[in-house]
Design a protein around this motif. Structure first.
Motif, mmCIF file in Angstrom:
data_model
loop_
_atom_site.group_PDB
_atom_site.id
_atom_site.type_symbol
_atom_site.label_atom_id
_atom_site.label_comp_id
_atom_site.label_asym_id
_atom_site.label_seq_id
_atom_site.Cartn_x
_atom_site.Cartn_y
_atom_site.Cartn_z
ATOM 1 N N LEU A 34 2.398 2.075 -3.373
ATOM 2 C CA LEU A 34 1.346 2.065 -4.702
ATOM 3 C C LEU A 34 1.028 3.530 -4.622
ATOM 4 O O LEU A 34 1.180 4.747 -5.179
ATOM 5 N N ARG A 79 -3.589 7.185 -12.770
ATOM 6 C CA ARG A 79 -3.797 5.697 -11.867
ATOM 7 C C ARG A 79 -2.339 5.052 -12.882
ATOM 8 O O ARG A 79 -1.564 5.230 -13.582
ATOM 9 N N ARG A 128 2.230 6.513 -6.947
ATOM 10 C CA ARG A 128 1.356 7.427 -7.469
ATOM 11 C C ARG A 128 1.084 8.613 -7.117
ATOM 12 O O ARG A 128 1.324 9.741 -8.682
ATOM 13 N N LYS A 157 -1.721 -1.700 -15.004
ATOM 14 C CA LYS A 157 -1.468 -2.857 -14.435
ATOM 15 C C LYS A 157 -0.307 -3.376 -14.920
ATOM 16 O O LYS A 157 -0.589 -3.721 -13.019
ATOM 17 N N TYR A 215 -5.545 -2.514 -8.980
ATOM 18 C CA TYR A 215 -6.170 -1.559 -10.511
ATOM 19 C C TYR A 215 -6.885 -1.150 -9.818
ATOM 20 O O TYR A 215 -7.983 -0.346 -10.404
ATOM 21 N N GLU A 248 -4.796 3.696 -19.904
ATOM 22 C CA GLU A 248 -5.704 3.376 -18.421
ATOM 23 C C GLU A 248 -7.396 2.600 -19.418
ATOM 24 O O GLU A 248 -7.203 1.524 -19.015
ATOM 25 N N HIS A 299 -9.420 -0.955 -8.185
ATOM 26 C CA HIS A 299 -9.584 -0.393 -6.639
ATOM 27 C C HIS A 299 -9.702 1.050 -6.831
ATOM 28 O O HIS A 299 -9.866 2.340 -6.210
ATOM 29 N N GLN A 300 -8.638 1.736 -8.144
ATOM 30 C CA GLN A 300 -8.547 2.747 -8.683
ATOM 31 C C GLN A 300 -9.503 3.748 -8.534
ATOM 32 O O GLN A 300 -9.373 4.977 -9.309
ATOM 33 N N TYR A 301 -10.454 2.986 -9.183
ATOM 34 C CA TYR A 301 -12.244 3.725 -9.984
ATOM 35 C C TYR A 301 -13.117 3.749 -9.135
ATOM 36 O O TYR A 301 -13.119 3.246 -7.724
ATOM 37 N N ASN A 314 1.526 11.987 -10.040
ATOM 38 C CA ASN A 314 0.957 13.467 -10.599
ATOM 39 C C ASN A 314 1.321 14.652 -10.183
ATOM 40 O O ASN A 314 0.505 15.218 -10.118
ATOM 41 N N ILE A 366 1.635 -1.987 -10.999
ATOM 42 C CA ILE A 366 1.095 -2.699 -10.142
ATOM 43 C C ILE A 366 1.753 -3.735 -9.502
ATOM 44 O O ILE A 366 1.263 -4.363 -8.641
ATOM 45 N N GLU A 368 0.724 -1.243 0.003
ATOM 46 C CA GLU A 368 0.204 0.042 0.087
ATOM 47 C C GLU A 368 1.181 1.200 0.206
ATOM 48 O O GLU A 368 0.889 1.849 -0.621
#
Length: 200
Positions: free
Chosen positions: A21, A41, A25, A44, A88, A170, A90-92, A29, A47, A18
């Motif tokens: 990740l 994001r 991220r 895949k 992957y 994405e 879970h980002q959406y 950004n 990740i 976690e």
């Protein structure tokens, strides 16, 4: 390593996954993104690399592995793949409709910022709005989206910015996750049983 030992070890490593990740991220950004773009994001593959690295697991390549060891390797790698895909997704947002609305906004922003993308992206934007009524029709919608994205990636205008490529990736990654994979098995056509034999 036994499967049970691996699972116990990995449970203690999940916090490290976690953290990695979140860090990845944030690096992604931190780049200067125009208004209306982002947050981007992780892919895949990115990740999956983080998950496999954090797990500390490597497939044993010995030739004298037992059937049980081979099965353990398979189950562990399958589990890591499944976990990577879930992280992957879970980002959406929780619903496909929300994801489609988000992608639609992203595409409109890309076209506004880079007008030369209007022509290649217009069919993709239309595909976002295709209504589906079953899991199979949803899968076909995303299969079409994936094919569209793969078809345009090599023919984008020279002024396409890097963040546009990430957003298209994405869409492709998400579409791949939503596509039902069916194995194509070669089969012989069945021989028809015909009782209706003409009289001699």
């Amino acid at each position: 390593m036994l499967l049970e030992e691996f699972m116990q070890n990995f449970a203690t490593q999940f916090e490290a996954v976690e953290e990695a990740l979140v860090e990845a991220r944030s690096e992604l950004n931190d780049a200067d993104l125009p208004d209306g773009i982002g947050p981007l994001r992780l892919s895949k593959i990115e990740i999956a690399n983080i998950v496999v690295h954090a797990s500390g697991y490597t497939v044993d390549q010995r030739d004298d592995k037992t059937a049980a060891e081979t099965q353990n390797d398979f189950l562990i790698m399958e589990g890591l793949d499944e976990l990577s895909e879930q992280l992957y997704l879970h980002q959406y947002p929780y619903t496909v409709a929300e994801v489609m609305d988000g992608f639609h906004r992203d595409m409109v922003a890309l076209i506004r910022l880079t007008p030369s993308l209007m022509r290649p992206l217009a069919p993709v934007v239309r595909q976002f709005k295709v209504e589906t009524s079953s899991r199979l029709s949803t899968s076909r919608k995303f299969e079409t989206l994936l094919s569209m994205i793969e078809g345009i990636l090599d023919h984008l205008p020279a002024d396409t910015p890097n963040y546009a490529l990430r957003i298209l990736d994405e869409v492709a990654d998400f579409s791949e996750c939503m596509t039902i994979v069916t194995e194509k098995v070669e089969r012989e056509d069945p021989v028809a049983a015909n009782d209706n034999v003409a009289a001699a």
